[in-house]
Design a protein around this motif. Sequence first.
Motif, PDB file in Angstrom:
ATOM      1  N   VAL A 194       0.866  -1.179   0.000  1.00  0.00           N
ATOM      2  CA  VAL A 194       0.000   0.000   0.000  1.00  0.00           C
ATOM      3  C   VAL A 194       0.903   1.228   0.000  1.00  0.00           C
ATOM      4  CG1 VAL A 194      -1.787   1.299   1.215  1.00  0.00           C
ATOM      5  CG2 VAL A 194      -1.844  -1.210   1.205  1.00  0.00           C
ATOM      6  N   LEU A 195       0.598   2.187  -0.878  1.00  0.00           N
ATOM      7  CA  LEU A 195       1.414   3.382  -1.047  1.00  0.00           C
ATOM      8  C   LEU A 195       0.566   4.628  -0.843  1.00  0.00           C
ATOM      9  CD1 LEU A 195       2.936   2.149  -4.382  1.00  0.00           C
ATOM     10  CD2 LEU A 195       4.236   2.297  -2.277  1.00  0.00           C
ATOM     11  N   ASP A 196       1.065   5.586  -0.074  1.00  0.00           N
ATOM     12  CA  ASP A 196       0.457   6.907   0.045  1.00  0.00           C
ATOM     13  C   ASP A 196       1.395   7.913  -0.606  1.00  0.00           C
ATOM     14  OD1 ASP A 196      -1.782   6.025   1.339  1.00  0.00           O
ATOM     15  OD2 ASP A 196      -1.129   6.608   3.343  1.00  0.00           O
ATOM     16  N   VAL A 197       0.887   8.695  -1.542  1.00  0.00           N
ATOM     17  CA  VAL A 197       1.694   9.692  -2.258  1.00  0.00           C
ATOM     18  C   VAL A 197       1.618  11.019  -1.505  1.00  0.00           C
ATOM     19  CG1 VAL A 197       2.119  10.834  -4.450  1.00  0.00           C
ATOM     20  CG2 VAL A 197       1.145   8.524  -4.430  1.00  0.00           C
ATOM     21  N   LEU A 198       2.760  11.492  -1.024  1.00  0.00           N
ATOM     22  CA  LEU A 198       2.828  12.705  -0.210  1.00  0.00           C
ATOM     23  C   LEU A 198       3.368  13.879  -1.031  1.00  0.00           C
ATOM     24  CD1 LEU A 198       4.400  11.161   3.025  1.00  0.00           C
ATOM     25  CD2 LEU A 198       1.990  11.279   2.371  1.00  0.00           C
ATOM     26  N   PRO A 199       3.069  15.103  -0.604  1.00  0.00           N
ATOM     27  CA  PRO A 199       3.592  16.275  -1.328  1.00  0.00           C
ATOM     28  C   PRO A 199       5.090  16.433  -1.132  1.00  0.00           C
ATOM     29  CG  PRO A 199       2.351  16.959   0.602  1.00  0.00           C
ATOM     30  CD  PRO A 199       2.153  15.485   0.487  1.00  0.00           C
ATOM     31  N   THR A 200       5.759  16.991  -2.128  1.00  0.00           N
ATOM     32  CA  THR A 200       7.195  17.268  -2.035  1.00  0.00           C
ATOM     33  C   THR A 200       7.464  18.763  -1.910  1.00  0.00           C
ATOM     34  OG1 THR A 200       7.341  17.296  -4.454  1.00  0.00           O
ATOM     35  CG2 THR A 200       7.834  15.208  -3.339  1.00  0.00           C
ATOM     36  N   ARG A 201       6.434  19.538  -1.633  1.00  0.00           N
ATOM     37  CA  ARG A 201       6.563  20.980  -1.409  1.00  0.00           C
ATOM     38  C   ARG A 201       5.462  21.407  -0.448  1.00  0.00           C
ATOM     39  NH1 ARG A 201       5.365  22.933  -7.492  1.00  0.00           N
ATOM     40  NH2 ARG A 201       5.735  25.004  -6.654  1.00  0.00           N
ATOM     41  N   ALA A 202       5.571  22.608   0.095  1.00  0.00           N
ATOM     42  CA  ALA A 202       4.576  23.106   1.041  1.00  0.00           C
ATOM     43  C   ALA A 202       3.197  23.175   0.387  1.00  0.00           C
ATOM     44  CB  ALA A 202       4.985  24.483   1.545  1.00  0.00           C
ATOM     45  N   VAL A 203       2.187  22.776   1.158  1.00  0.00           N
ATOM     46  CA  VAL A 203       0.806  22.817   0.685  1.00  0.00           C
ATOM     47  C   VAL A 203      -0.044  23.388   1.814  1.00  0.00           C
ATOM     48  CG1 VAL A 203      -1.157  21.484  -0.136  1.00  0.00           C
ATOM     49  CG2 VAL A 203       1.150  20.792  -0.786  1.00  0.00           C
ATOM     50  N   GLY A 204      -0.622  24.550   1.600  1.00  0.00           N
ATOM     51  CA  GLY A 204      -1.432  25.174   2.631  1.00  0.00           C
ATOM     52  C   GLY A 204      -1.870  26.563   2.209  1.00  0.00           C
ATOM     53  N   GLU A 205      -2.251  27.364   3.190  1.00  0.00           N
ATOM     54  CA  GLU A 205      -2.729  28.720   2.933  1.00  0.00           C
ATOM     55  C   GLU A 205      -1.576  29.715   3.008  1.00  0.00           C
ATOM     56  OE1 GLU A 205      -5.727  29.926   2.059  1.00  0.00           O
ATOM     57  OE2 GLU A 205      -6.358  27.831   1.829  1.00  0.00           O
ATOM     58  N   PRO A 206      -1.406  30.579   1.980  1.00  0.00           N
ATOM     59  CA  PRO A 206      -0.355  31.599   2.041  1.00  0.00           C
ATOM     60  C   PRO A 206      -0.585  32.551   3.211  1.00  0.00           C
ATOM     61  CG  PRO A 206      -1.214  31.359  -0.197  1.00  0.00           C
ATOM     62  CD  PRO A 206      -2.129  30.587   0.697  1.00  0.00           C
ATOM     63  N   VAL A 207       0.509  32.977   3.814  1.00  0.00           N
ATOM     64  CA  VAL A 207       0.464  33.921   4.929  1.00  0.00           C
ATOM     65  C   VAL A 207       0.993  35.271   4.426  1.00  0.00           C
ATOM     66  CG1 VAL A 207       1.367  34.452   7.225  1.00  0.00           C
ATOM     67  CG2 VAL A 207       0.794  32.089   6.611  1.00  0.00           C
ATOM     68  N   PRO A 208       0.313  36.371   4.731  1.00  0.00           N
ATOM     69  CA  PRO A 208       0.816  37.683   4.295  1.00  0.00           C
ATOM     70  C   PRO A 208       2.257  37.887   4.736  1.00  0.00           C
ATOM     71  CG  PRO A 208      -1.391  37.891   5.205  1.00  0.00           C
ATOM     72  CD  PRO A 208      -0.954  36.487   5.474  1.00  0.00           C
ATOM     73  N   PRO A 209       3.142  38.354   3.843  1.00  0.00           N
ATOM     74  CA  PRO A 209       4.567  38.477   4.186  1.00  0.00           C
ATOM     75  C   PRO A 209       4.841  39.654   5.112  1.00  0.00           C
ATOM     76  CG  PRO A 209       4.160  39.335   1.985  1.00  0.00           C
ATOM     77  CD  PRO A 209       2.859  38.725   2.446  1.00  0.00           C
ATOM     78  N   ASP A 210       5.940  39.546   5.822  1.00  0.00           N
ATOM     79  CA  ASP A 210       6.448  40.645   6.639  1.00  0.00           C
ATOM     80  C   ASP A 210       7.382  41.460   5.747  1.00  0.00           C
ATOM     81  OD1 ASP A 210       7.883  42.305   8.352  1.00  0.00           O
ATOM     82  OD2 ASP A 210       7.929  40.833   9.979  1.00  0.00           O
TER      83      ASP A 210
END
Length: 344
Positions: A194-210
């Motif tokens: 059984v294989l689960d394919v995971l992300p190789t980069r960040a995945v989520g909501e962007p945060v406003p930059p400082d």
Amino acid sequence: MTSPPPRAGTRGGGRTARRDPARGSYSEAPSGVDRVRPAGLDGIVDRVAGGTDVRLVAGARRVAVLAVVGLLAACGAVAAVDPDVTVTGGAGEAPTVTYLTPLTVDETFRRTIWPGTGAALVEGAPVLIDFWLENATDASLVKESYSTSPTPRMLTVEDLGTDLYETLQGQQVGARLLQVAPGGTGADYPTVTVLDVLPTRAVGEPVPPDESLPAVSEEGDGAPVLTATGTPPPDGLVVQALVRGTGAQVAAGDVITVQYSGFSWDDGMLFDSSWQRGLPVSFLLSDVPPWSEGLVDQPAGSRVLLVVPPSYPLGVTDAEELSGKTVVFVIDILATGSPAQAAP
């Protein structure tokens, strides 16, 4: 030699099941065919005995023979039965696999347990997988990564082997896949994986930059690019989330799996990058003190900018080029786990 009766097996995350065609209804087809007599054959035979035209009899015999051959061919053309394997368990969890042992197949069988909804896997690019591998002869666990760290590979036949490459090819991040392979394809025994394919980069909501911190953009493969501010660096450690993930939170002393790049604060010069080496890396968080301080409580899936002053011990700042300099890391947290889980 009489084969041992099949038995149910369970190891670790689960057990497996398969239906043997040789013990099912297909093995009864030949005996059923033996009892078939084409319609009208009795009458034709009776007429032959009474002097009926021989050409009619010969034609009827040919029809009868063709009918029997056709029935035999139809019975022989029955498709092989797919292995009866059940996979349960949620995303991010070790699977439970159920089947009857011993389970054997003549060729590799593949099934998508659920499809991915993330980025499509790219030929020749990194792929990150969690896996659960059993010996299908007795359902014993051979190896798994759920209690340690996911496994990075390149999506190539050379790195994965033909079977695993064909299972992963065309899939998307987030998919859970089942592969049942015969012995001789990477192992001397049949396997259930059984294989689960995971992300190789960040995945989520962007945060406003400082705006006081260096700006971060990215290349097509996700590798970060940093633009220096041209201002003096801060005196202390600075932690700024750029993307907020939704995975497990990093705990002190965890083993983390990351993609990262390191830059000089002064001019944005890249001095180190897992992206350039090609694959994510896993290591004990406590091995890098400023990361241990800055990444705790950050969720997997996040991209974090970490500004590290020279007061923190880092091997890279011992080098003459960066000695006494402030450095900046951009870190994609792909997975995190307890080192107690990683112990053999």
